[in-house]
Design an enzyme around this catalytic site. Sequence first.
Site, PDB file in Angstrom:
ATOM      1  CG  ASP A   1       9.298  -1.130   6.062  1.00 45.61           C
ATOM      2  OD1 ASP A   1       9.284  -1.942   6.998  1.00 45.61           O
ATOM      3  OD2 ASP A   1       8.450  -1.142   5.131  1.00 45.61           O
TER       4      ASP A   1
ATOM      5  CB  ILE B   1      -0.957  -0.023   1.209  1.00 46.71           C
ATOM      6  CG1 ILE B   1      -1.901  -1.232   1.094  1.00 46.71           C
ATOM      7  CG2 ILE B   1      -1.750   1.284   1.298  1.00 46.71           C
ATOM      8  CD1 ILE B   1      -2.692  -1.551   2.361  1.00 46.71           C
TER       9      ILE B   1
ATOM     10  N   GLY C   1     -10.958   2.327   3.477  1.00 48.81           N
ATOM     11  CA  GLY C   1      -9.728   1.905   2.782  1.00 48.81           C
ATOM     12  C   GLY C   1      -9.923   1.175   1.474  1.00 48.81           C
ATOM     13  CB  SER C   2     -10.252  -2.279   0.686  1.00 42.86           C
ATOM     14  OG  SER C   2     -11.154  -2.758   1.683  1.00 42.86           O
TER      15      SER C   2
ATOM     16  CG  HIS D   1     -11.857   0.614   8.233  1.00 48.39           C
ATOM     17  ND1 HIS D   1     -11.409  -0.131   9.294  1.00 48.39           N
ATOM     18  CD2 HIS D   1     -11.103   0.204   7.181  1.00 48.39           C
ATOM     19  CE1 HIS D   1     -10.454  -0.960   8.906  1.00 48.39           C
ATOM     20  NE2 HIS D   1     -10.245  -0.772   7.619  1.00 48.39           N
TER      21      HIS D   1
ATOM     22  NE  ARG E   1      -6.410  -3.486  10.914  1.00 46.70           N
ATOM     23  CZ  ARG E   1      -6.852  -3.490   9.653  1.00 46.70           C
ATOM     24  NH1 ARG E   1      -6.982  -2.367   8.976  1.00 46.70           N
ATOM     25  NH2 ARG E   1      -7.200  -4.626   9.075  1.00 46.70           N
TER      26      ARG E   1
ATOM     27  CG  ASP F   1     -10.268   4.887   6.119  1.00 44.66           C
ATOM     28  OD1 ASP F   1     -11.448   5.304   6.088  1.00 44.66           O
ATOM     29  OD2 ASP F   1      -9.917   3.808   5.590  1.00 44.66           O
TER      30      ASP F   1
ATOM     31  CD  GLU G   1     -11.921   0.606  12.550  1.00 40.78           C
ATOM     32  OE1 GLU G   1     -11.054   1.488  12.429  1.00 40.78           O
ATOM     33  OE2 GLU G   1     -12.315  -0.105  11.609  1.00 40.78           O
TER      34      GLU G   1
HETATM   35  C1  DGY Z   1      -8.035  -4.628   5.509  1.00 46.35           C
HETATM   36  O1  DGY Z   1      -8.194  -5.299   4.485  1.00 46.35           O
HETATM   37  O2  DGY Z   1      -7.299  -4.962   6.419  1.00 46.35           O
HETATM   38  C2  DGY Z   1      -8.827  -3.378   5.596  1.00 46.35           C
HETATM   39  O3  DGY Z   1      -8.525  -2.629   6.680  1.00 46.35           O
HETATM   40  C3  DGY Z   1     -10.319  -3.685   5.524  1.00 46.35           C
HETATM   41  O4  DGY Z   1     -10.792  -2.808   4.525  1.00 46.35           O
END
Ligand code: DGY
Length: 325
Positions: free
Chosen positions: A182, A163, A292-293, A290, A243, A267, A272
């Site tokens: 990292d 990501i 994200g995806s 949330h 997270r 997000d 949560e």
């Molecule tokens: C994940 O895939 O871990 C995301 O946080 C859920 O959308």
Amino acid sequence: MAKPVLLVTRKLPEAIEARAARDYDARLNPDDAMWATDGAEIARRATEAGAAGVLGAAGDKLDAACIGGLPDSVKIITTFSVGFDHVDLSAAKARGIAVTNTPDVLSFATAETAFTLLLTAARRAGEGERMVRAGKWEGWAPTQLLGVTLEGKRLGILGMGRIGRELAAMTRGFRMEVHYRDVQPLPPEMEQGAIYHAADDAFLGAIDILSMHIPGGEATRKWLNAERIARMKPGSIVINSGRGTTVDDEALIAALRSGHLRAAGLDVYDGEPRVHPGYLELENVALLPHLGSATIETRDAMGRRALENLDAVLLHNTAPPHRVV
Ligand code: DGY
């Protein structure tokens, strides 16, 4: 031969549920009732159904007690997410239950969400939107809601995984300078000119914007604390689409209140869907639920990936492609 029983904890995209119902004796959750946040309830339903597999999701309480309570018939837990901090991997390993996730297919969408927050926070888009909706906008003004440009800014990516690298690629069009932190540097072909930092202090002191992409869990709990925030330059921006547990909310709220940080975009939240009330009082934080995806394409791809894992174990007796334990 009877189809294997599959317990599906959340409502999934239509095509994914149809495929699950075609290939499994699928126990779906059509209303998206939230019973999966109770680990004992997951175990109870899996036992009652004689499940061979559990298709869970981010937020499900797949802790040690839940996994310990699953029937012996369960061979695999697959989570409809890349993150697996909600699954007790040791408990699953001890019972010989495979755990799989859905990596790669959500990297671009999640980076898009981080980028949405980057622009929203830097350009005060949330404040502007709220102003228009509230009927409080009185017309264009030379000094109204001035934000900062992303052009030329130093973006610090914490966690340069899939990501993080997608986000780095997106920001090049904005002529940003990418720094990253990292455990080890990437090979140059993956680094694509990004600047590696081996220490937190040097990293935090070098950047204008921090975007967090580290996994949850005890090792990263409250990584962004008051001490690390103090290392950031005044006027910096913080984005978190990884997270919520990785941020010390009290410390972030204090820095946003004092003005040491210009803005934040979040997000994800510790605990949560509960959101720390301190964020709700602040204009300089953009809050998403949330997302994200959350694209149609990505959620379908995640579903296909989850089913590939289940099919491997339950239909073909082979190794699942995305096993985490
Ligand atoms: C994940 O895939 O871990 C995301 O946080 C859920 O959308």
